[in-house]
Design a protein around this motif. Structure first.
Motif, mmCIF file in Angstrom:
data_model
loop_
_atom_site.group_PDB
_atom_site.id
_atom_site.type_symbol
_atom_site.label_atom_id
_atom_site.label_comp_id
_atom_site.label_asym_id
_atom_site.label_seq_id
_atom_site.Cartn_x
_atom_site.Cartn_y
_atom_site.Cartn_z
ATOM 1 N N LYS A 1 -30.538 -6.237 -6.045
ATOM 2 C CA LYS A 1 -30.235 -7.611 -5.633
ATOM 3 C C LYS A 1 -30.295 -8.565 -6.827
ATOM 4 O O LYS A 1 -29.407 -9.396 -7.018
ATOM 5 C CB LYS A 1 -31.227 -8.086 -4.550
ATOM 6 N N THR A 2 -31.356 -8.463 -7.606
ATOM 7 C CA THR A 2 -31.511 -9.379 -8.742
ATOM 8 C C THR A 2 -30.381 -9.181 -9.755
ATOM 9 O O THR A 2 -29.842 -10.146 -10.302
ATOM 10 C CB THR A 2 -32.886 -9.177 -9.412
ATOM 11 N N VAL A 3 -30.024 -7.918 -9.959
ATOM 12 C CA VAL A 3 -28.914 -7.624 -10.867
ATOM 13 C C VAL A 3 -27.632 -8.291 -10.367
ATOM 14 O O VAL A 3 -26.880 -8.897 -11.144
ATOM 15 C CB VAL A 3 -28.728 -6.091 -11.008
ATOM 16 N N GLY B 1 -35.927 -0.857 -14.366
ATOM 17 C CA GLY B 1 -36.725 -2.079 -14.544
ATOM 18 C C GLY B 1 -36.221 -3.177 -13.631
ATOM 19 O O GLY B 1 -35.034 -3.220 -13.310
ATOM 20 N N ALA B 2 -37.117 -4.076 -13.232
ATOM 21 C CA ALA B 2 -36.748 -5.153 -12.302
ATOM 22 C C ALA B 2 -35.718 -6.074 -12.930
ATOM 23 O O ALA B 2 -35.967 -6.666 -13.982
ATOM 24 C CB ALA B 2 -37.980 -5.938 -11.886
ATOM 25 N N GLY B 3 -34.559 -6.165 -12.295
ATOM 26 C CA GLY B 3 -33.529 -7.089 -12.739
ATOM 27 C C GLY B 3 -32.765 -6.678 -13.990
ATOM 28 O O GLY B 3 -31.927 -7.437 -14.464
ATOM 29 N N THR B 4 -33.063 -5.483 -14.540
ATOM 30 C CA THR B 4 -32.378 -5.055 -15.767
ATOM 31 C C THR B 4 -30.978 -4.558 -15.436
ATOM 32 O O THR B 4 -30.830 -3.641 -14.637
ATOM 33 C CB THR B 4 -33.118 -3.882 -16.451
ATOM 34 N N PRO B 5 -29.950 -5.133 -16.032
ATOM 35 C CA PRO B 5 -28.590 -4.697 -15.704
ATOM 36 C C PRO B 5 -28.390 -3.212 -16.027
ATOM 37 O O PRO B 5 -28.805 -2.745 -17.083
ATOM 38 C CB PRO B 5 -27.704 -5.560 -16.619
ATOM 39 N N PRO B 6 -27.780 -2.461 -15.092
ATOM 40 C CA PRO B 6 -27.552 -1.043 -15.330
ATOM 41 C C PRO B 6 -26.351 -0.839 -16.246
ATOM 42 O O PRO B 6 -25.502 -1.736 -16.337
ATOM 43 C CB PRO B 6 -27.253 -0.506 -13.927
ATOM 44 N N ARG C 1 -36.450 -3.266 -1.789
ATOM 45 C CA ARG C 1 -36.782 -3.373 -3.213
ATOM 46 C C ARG C 1 -36.033 -2.306 -4.018
ATOM 47 O O ARG C 1 -35.898 -1.172 -3.577
ATOM 48 C CB ARG C 1 -38.266 -3.146 -3.418
ATOM 49 N N GLY C 2 -35.579 -2.724 -5.185
ATOM 50 C CA GLY C 2 -34.991 -1.750 -6.099
ATOM 51 C C GLY C 2 -33.560 -1.343 -5.791
ATOM 52 O O GLY C 2 -33.078 -0.335 -6.307
ATOM 53 N N VAL C 3 -32.872 -2.104 -4.953
ATOM 54 C CA VAL C 3 -31.481 -1.747 -4.648
ATOM 55 C C VAL C 3 -30.476 -2.472 -5.550
ATOM 56 O O VAL C 3 -29.286 -2.175 -5.537
ATOM 57 C CB VAL C 3 -31.122 -2.014 -3.160
HETATM 58 N N1 LIG Z 1 -25.182 -0.812 -8.633
HETATM 59 C C1 LIG Z 1 -26.105 -0.225 -9.399
HETATM 60 N N2 LIG Z 1 -25.878 0.980 -9.964
HETATM 61 C C2 LIG Z 1 -26.825 1.557 -10.728
HETATM 62 N N3 LIG Z 1 -28.016 1.021 -11.006
HETATM 63 C C3 LIG Z 1 -28.302 -0.178 -10.481
HETATM 64 C C4 LIG Z 1 -27.374 -0.856 -9.651
HETATM 65 N N4 LIG Z 1 -27.909 -2.029 -9.258
HETATM 66 C C5 LIG Z 1 -29.145 -2.084 -9.818
HETATM 67 N N5 LIG Z 1 -29.395 -0.979 -10.543
HETATM 68 C C6 LIG Z 1 -30.664 -0.699 -11.244
HETATM 69 O O1 LIG Z 1 -31.681 -0.723 -10.245
HETATM 70 C C7 LIG Z 1 -32.883 -1.302 -10.750
HETATM 71 C C8 LIG Z 1 -33.374 -2.376 -9.800
HETATM 72 O O2 LIG Z 1 -32.498 -3.488 -9.776
HETATM 73 P P1 LIG Z 1 -32.984 -4.911 -9.232
HETATM 74 O O3 LIG Z 1 -31.824 -5.831 -9.323
HETATM 75 O O4 LIG Z 1 -34.244 -5.303 -9.918
HETATM 76 O O5 LIG Z 1 -33.300 -4.589 -7.689
HETATM 77 P P2 LIG Z 1 -33.919 -5.557 -6.584
HETATM 78 O O6 LIG Z 1 -33.787 -6.946 -7.078
HETATM 79 O O7 LIG Z 1 -33.109 -5.283 -5.347
HETATM 80 O O8 LIG Z 1 -35.358 -5.131 -6.403
HETATM 81 C C9 LIG Z 1 -32.563 -1.765 -12.173
HETATM 82 O O9 LIG Z 1 -33.092 -0.818 -13.065
HETATM 83 C C10 LIG Z 1 -31.043 -1.766 -12.238
HETATM 84 O O10 LIG Z 1 -30.580 -1.452 -13.531
#
Ligand SMILES: Nc1ncnc2c1ncn2[C@@H]1O[C@H](COP(=O)(O)OP(=O)(O)O)[C@@H](O)[C@H]1O
Ligand SMILES: [Mg+2]
Length: 401
Positions: free
Chosen positions: A55-57, A11-16, A51-53
């Motif tokens: 960043k927001t987390v 999910g977007a921004g959801t802490p892993p 996207r999805g790497v």
């Molecule tokens: N270092 C990490 N290890 C494992 N999962 C992660 C990590 N960083 C983010 N995630 C997971 O990846 C997803 C996308 O994170 P997000 O911060 O929304 O990405 P972005 O802002 O780059 O699009 C979330 O489900 C998050 O839990």
């Protein structure tokens, strides 16, 4: 496995459950926060990645670290066009809260009072109407400060006043901005100049931002400042070891494990992209009947993950495109998953580079593609080329999508 106990969090921004592979970035962020708070020279930080790497987390983590270090934090997120607010509109409610907070205290702080007056003149110059704001700011504006109407000058004056107030209160301010690529170029410029002024005076105010790779091109005229003032840590896919840790550690906490084949399979399919790692982990957990979670479970989990991503992560981005934009990205997907020459994409569409230049620019500003090098084009969304092939199995330059 018990679905209620599923540790994964796509999910977007959801802490892993396990923030894998980001120790260096977090360490650097912590050092920067400590240094800026103590008035030492340090670069502000802008995280860049697809996207999805994660960043927001990471910004969320930075906020937590900053608050722990005694910072007052403003966390804002820029949005793509339409419902778009200006940078000033996004910042104002947060800065107001921080300024009122700085104004409270046993002793009166002249710097805090002054910062409030500068804030008032900043708003009056921008003629911003933000509800009851005027009503609460029952004081005179600071004439001649932050009221020129030129954002570049005014934002710098405001940041300096806030920095001085924070210093006077022995605290610091962190301004965290997500989706920075959606902030207008002139506003990014103003932000850079404001940070420049603040750092010249060694004031305790730091900017931590994140955005897609196209934001690098946004520094505009302030480019040379930007290079000196900001570090741009790249946030990317996890390497294999980190991807394995991101999957294995959370389940081991619950006395479950993945088999090696299962881990290899997930890594190969997701290429280590954090969002996908969470998605696959999530469905693998729900699919598996027992531990260890095996290769066959992943086969099933892959189907569920792909179906789900197609419905959400990929779909929401695709649905925002016009028919011609869809055709452009489908042509790009046709050429492969690596960056492609813009000329080759145009040729696929039966057009010249000039004819599709506006279309390409639109897709960049929508955050769908970016230019990794001059004349090259690539997706900002990992693995979306596979989605596009599923969505539009046969490409034709003549077809409208
Ligand atoms: N270092 C990490 N290890 C494992 N999962 C992660 C990590 N960083 C983010 N995630 C997971 O990846 C997803 C996308 O994170 P997000 O911060 O929304 O990405 P972005 O802002 O780059 O699009 C979330 O489900 C998050 O839990
Ligand atoms: Mg994000």
């Amino acid at each position: 496995m018990d679905r209620a106990k599923n540790p994964f969090s796509p999910g977007a921004g959801t802490p892993p459950p396990e923030l894998a592979g980001r120790a260096t970035i977090l360490d650097n962020a912590l050092v920067a926060l400590e240094r800026v708070k103590n008035g030492r020279a340090e670069k502000s930080m802008i995280l860049v990645g697809l996207r999805g790497v994660g960043k927001t987390v990471l910004l969320g983590e930075a906020q937590r670290l900053a608050e722990k270090a005694g910072y007052r934090v403003a966390f804002i997120e820029a949005h793509e066009s339409r419902q778009k607010k200006t940078l000033a509109e996004l910042l104002i409610p947060h800065l107001r809260r921080i300024l009122f907070d700085l104004d409270r205290g046993e002793k009166i702080s002249d710097k805090a009072k002054k910062a409030l007056r500068v804030f008032k003149s900043f708003m009056s110059a921008l003629k911003l109407k933000t509800g009851d704001l005027e009503f609460y700011l029952d004081m005179d504006a600071e004439k001649g400060e932050a009221d020129s109407g030129d954002l570049e000058v005014d934002l710098a004056a405001l940041f300096v006043a806030i920095g001085e107030a924070a210093k006077d209160r022995h605290t610091a301010v962190a301004i965290i901005i997500d989706e920075l690529q959606y902030v207008e170029e002139t506003e990014v410029s103003a932000l850079i100049m404001a940070i420049h002024r603040v750092s010249q005076r060694s004031l305790p105010l730091i900017l931590i931002g994140a955005g897609l790779p196209q934001l690098r091109a946004k520094a505009g005229n302030s480019k040379s400042y930007a290079e000196r003032l900001f570090a741009y840590p790249e946030v990317g896919a996890l390497n294999k070891q980190d991807a394995i840790a991101a999957l294995q550690r959370p389940v081991q906490e619950l006395s479950v494990s993945f088999s090696d084949e299962a881990l290899n399979e997930i890594y190969d399919t997701t290429k280590g992209y954090p969002y996908f790692v969470q998605e696959w982990g999530y469905h693998a957990w729900n699919t598996a009947q027992q531990s260890p979670i095996g290769r066959n479970d992943i086969t099933e989990a892959s189907k569920l993950s792909i179906a789900n991503l197609d419905k959400s992560f990929f779909r929401t981005r695709f649905d925002r495109l016009t028919p011609s934009e869809k055709k452009y990205v489908r042509a790009l997907a046709e050429l492969g998953s690596t960056p492609q020459r813009s000329g080759d994409i145009a040729a696929k569409l039966g057009k010249t580079v000039e004819q599709v230049a506006a279309l390409r620019a639109q897709l960049i500003s929508k955050g769908m593609i970016y230019s990794p090098a001059h004349g090259d084009t690539a997706f900002t969304v990992p693995l979306i080329e596979e989605f596009l092939m599923r969505e539009i199995p046969v490409f034709s330059a003549k077809e409208q999508y």
